[in-house]
Structures are given as structure tokens and as C-alpha cells.
Design a protein around this motif. Sequence first.
Motif, PDB file in Angstrom:
ATOM      1  N   GLY A  33      41.772  29.292  32.977  1.00 41.70           N
ATOM      2  CA  GLY A  33      42.492  28.183  33.402  1.00 41.70           C
ATOM      3  C   GLY A  33      42.062  28.633  34.976  1.00 41.70           C
ATOM      4  O   GLY A  33      42.116  27.969  36.030  1.00 41.70           O
ATOM      5  N   ASP A  34      42.933  30.635  35.208  1.00 40.99           N
ATOM      6  CA  ASP A  34      43.336  30.726  36.194  1.00 40.99           C
ATOM      7  C   ASP A  34      41.932  30.955  37.300  1.00 40.99           C
ATOM      8  O   ASP A  34      42.229  30.846  38.445  1.00 40.99           O
ATOM      9  N   THR A  35      40.977  31.394  37.110  1.00 36.18           N
ATOM     10  CA  THR A  35      39.669  31.830  37.844  1.00 36.18           C
ATOM     11  C   THR A  35      39.520  30.450  38.294  1.00 36.18           C
ATOM     12  O   THR A  35      38.886  30.061  39.401  1.00 36.18           O
ATOM     13  N   VAL A  84      37.883  34.673  43.329  1.00 37.04           N
ATOM     14  CA  VAL A  84      39.161  33.971  43.487  1.00 37.04           C
ATOM     15  C   VAL A  84      39.803  34.822  41.511  1.00 37.04           C
ATOM     16  O   VAL A  84      38.415  34.524  40.706  1.00 37.04           O
ATOM     17  N   ASP A  85      40.405  35.640  41.146  1.00 41.09           N
ATOM     18  CA  ASP A  85      41.251  36.355  40.695  1.00 41.09           C
ATOM     19  C   ASP A  85      40.266  36.994  39.749  1.00 41.09           C
ATOM     20  O   ASP A  85      39.833  36.864  38.675  1.00 41.09           O
ATOM     21  N   VAL A  86      39.474  37.735  40.366  1.00 42.06           N
ATOM     22  CA  VAL A  86      38.444  38.879  39.797  1.00 42.06           C
ATOM     23  C   VAL A  86      39.078  40.654  40.148  1.00 42.06           C
ATOM     24  O   VAL A  86      38.546  40.775  41.657  1.00 42.06           O
ATOM     25  N   ASP A 108      43.289  37.518  44.686  1.00 43.20           N
ATOM     26  CA  ASP A 108      44.139  38.363  43.038  1.00 43.20           C
ATOM     27  C   ASP A 108      45.311  38.316  43.239  1.00 43.20           C
ATOM     28  O   ASP A 108      45.865  38.856  44.017  1.00 43.20           O
ATOM     29  N   HIS A 109      45.651  38.872  41.974  1.00 39.21           N
ATOM     30  CA  HIS A 109      47.310  38.957  41.647  1.00 39.21           C
ATOM     31  C   HIS A 109      46.808  40.167  40.018  1.00 39.21           C
ATOM     32  O   HIS A 109      48.027  40.589  40.399  1.00 39.21           O
ATOM     33  N   HIS A 110      45.542  41.009  40.063  1.00 41.72           N
ATOM     34  CA  HIS A 110      46.294  41.990  39.064  1.00 41.72           C
ATOM     35  C   HIS A 110      46.157  43.808  39.979  1.00 41.72           C
ATOM     36  O   HIS A 110      45.869  43.483  41.182  1.00 41.72           O
ATOM     37  N   ILE A 111      47.003  44.018  38.779  1.00 42.13           N
ATOM     38  CA  ILE A 111      47.826  45.380  40.252  1.00 42.13           C
ATOM     39  C   ILE A 111      46.653  46.455  39.468  1.00 42.13           C
ATOM     40  O   ILE A 111      46.522  47.216  40.650  1.00 42.13           O
ATOM     41  N   THR A 158      48.133  28.542  32.003  1.00 41.42           N
ATOM     42  CA  THR A 158      46.902  29.035  31.261  1.00 41.42           C
ATOM     43  C   THR A 158      47.120  30.744  31.100  1.00 41.42           C
ATOM     44  O   THR A 158      47.736  31.047  30.466  1.00 41.42           O
ATOM     45  N   ASP A 159      48.251  31.366  32.962  1.00 37.03           N
ATOM     46  CA  ASP A 159      47.582  32.294  32.638  1.00 37.03           C
ATOM     47  C   ASP A 159      49.117  32.944  32.184  1.00 37.03           C
ATOM     48  O   ASP A 159      49.601  34.051  32.667  1.00 37.03           O
ATOM     49  N   THR A 160      50.123  31.752  32.329  1.00 34.70           N
ATOM     50  CA  THR A 160      51.843  32.208  31.493  1.00 34.70           C
ATOM     51  C   THR A 160      51.950  31.756  30.511  1.00 34.70           C
ATOM     52  O   THR A 160      53.235  31.658  30.207  1.00 34.70           O
TER      53      THR A 160
HETATM   54 MN   LIG Z   1      44.998  35.481  36.541  1.00 36.39          MN
END
Ligand SMILES: [Mn+2]
Length: 329
Positions: A33-35, A84-86, A108-111, A158-160
Amino acid sequence: MNSNSIILTLADLCQYLKEHDNYLVLTHASPDGDTLGSAYALKLGLKKLGKKVQVICPDEIPHKYDYFIDDSECDFIPETVVAVDVADIKLLGDMWQRFEGRIDLNIDHHISNTNYAKRLYLDETASATAESVYEILDELGVEFDRNIANALYTGISTDTGCFKYANVTVRTHEIAAKLYAIGVDAADINRIMFDTKSKSRVKMEMMVLNGAEFHFDDRCMTLAVTLDIQKQTGCSKSDMEGVASMSRSVEGVLVGVAIKETEKNVFKISLRTYDPLDASEICKKLGGGGHKAAAGCTVEGSLKDAKDAILSAIKESLEEIDAGANITK
Ligand SMILES: [Mn+2]
């Protein structure tokens, strides 16, 4: 591989988006859902600024997302490629080689982001990339509408886990409140995303739970979706998305493991952990990555090989925690 992205601030990013056009927006494979929500909200928003935008998803998009998918096409030659989100170029699935060294911008938001793009806007405090996309469109002065709100809400919810996970912040709720003010169809989206299961998914869950295993004083539960189970139940990729969190919902379980056979002798492992276990650290040992509470990796070999590999990585982390607990006693 380019491993030195230029790091952008929100202002830099918005300037860049204003100055460029003819966007190709890429989502990751096995889209969530996020991407998808981030990609389509960006498309809808940039279109309002008169830009030309196309979204490409490496895999088929599950029909449950139809309510915000904007299929409108226009003829143009893409100039600016945005992922995005990749978190890693390999997450583009079959398309990664085609775009290697050619991603102009990564939001993105992935550490665990691997800095593969020429420019990177990374906010690891955002619960979802969609949170960042909201701020970007807001900063660009885009007039939000219900479609954009629905796409963004889908990404954030969806990401939460529907605003349940530890990644939820004050800002997450503030943005959600703004989306409510725009008229987001939150109740309908929540029903589709969280309260609806296909029959094939229920059948798959029954078989998977039958084979559940507990390890390390029941602090770890493993669930395996073999090709055989997928064939017998006819479940889809998106049917399998929730398997990882199923295991974590069991009392006393600190780490839930879902092992999905994606092709013969290839296993995609998804981990869901509670504090103090770090899913991303565990998956890194096997060449994967992700977030603290949710991460993944891929192991080749037999199901037993995959299970042994992830269990020994988990065992190490549990032992470290147990040792730490002893020191503080
Ligand atoms: Mn995400």
C-alpha cells in the motif's frame, strides 16, 4: 553502483520536482500500500502542477488498490526517474538492471536505504513514504483532493498496521487528520485493507498454522507458505502479505517469521519483531534489511536450509539480549 547519493532536504527536493518534468515513477516489486499509494499520490499531485507522469510497477497490482489507481496515460518520453519506497535497487525485481545507475531521485523512509539513486530524500522518522509524499505535495502547494487523500491514507495506514505500530508518531496522526479534512474514505479503505480476507487466504492460513513451529522458549514462531500450499489453496502474493504478522500476534512471541517459497528452493523470509529485537539487524546477517520491527531477506536451498539460516541468526540476537539482561541484573 552509485553509492553516494546527493542527500536532499525537503526544500531541495521540491525545487528539483518543480524544475523537472516527464516523470517515470517506480514502485518496488511485490507492491504494498505504501509504495503504490506514494507513487500514485505523487503522480496525481505532479499532474496538478502540469507535469507529465507515468507510474511503473514491476509486478501486477492487486485489485484491492483499484480505488486510487490512476491509469490515465499520456504520450511522453520519460526524463526523470523517481523510485518511491524502494530501499534497494534490487527491490525493483525484474527491472532493476534496466534502471541501475538511472534513478534520478529516491524518496524513501527505510533506514536500510542503500543510496543507489543519484539523489535521495530519506526521512527514516516517517512511518510511511506516503507521509513524506504528503509533506512534499503540501510544500509544492498542490491542491489535495479525495483521490490523493485515499492514496496517501492507504500508504500510511498499511505501513502502520492501521495506526497500531510503534512507527506511528504525532505527525502520522496530524497528517491523517488533514486527510480526513479532505474527505478521505478511511472506513472503506480500512475495511478493504484490514478486515477483508479472500477465501483462498483463509484456506492458506489454516494450512500454514497447522505447520506452525515454536522455538527458543516459544519466543519465536515460524510459519511457512510452501509452493505446495500456494498451489493447493490458490492464494495470491497479496494473500500471503499478512503471514508475518500472524505469528507475532501470539502471546510471548518476540519474533514472528514467515517463510514464503517464491520459486523452487528460493525462500523469501519476512520478520516481525518486538523490542528489543531488531528485525533489520537479524536480516542483514543474511543479506537482507528493512526496519527495526519489520524486515526481510531471501535464502536459497531447501525449506530446512532457510529455516536453519534464519533461526541461527535469530538465536544470536536473542542470546545477545539475554546476555545484556544478565549484565543489568
Ligand atoms: Mn513503506
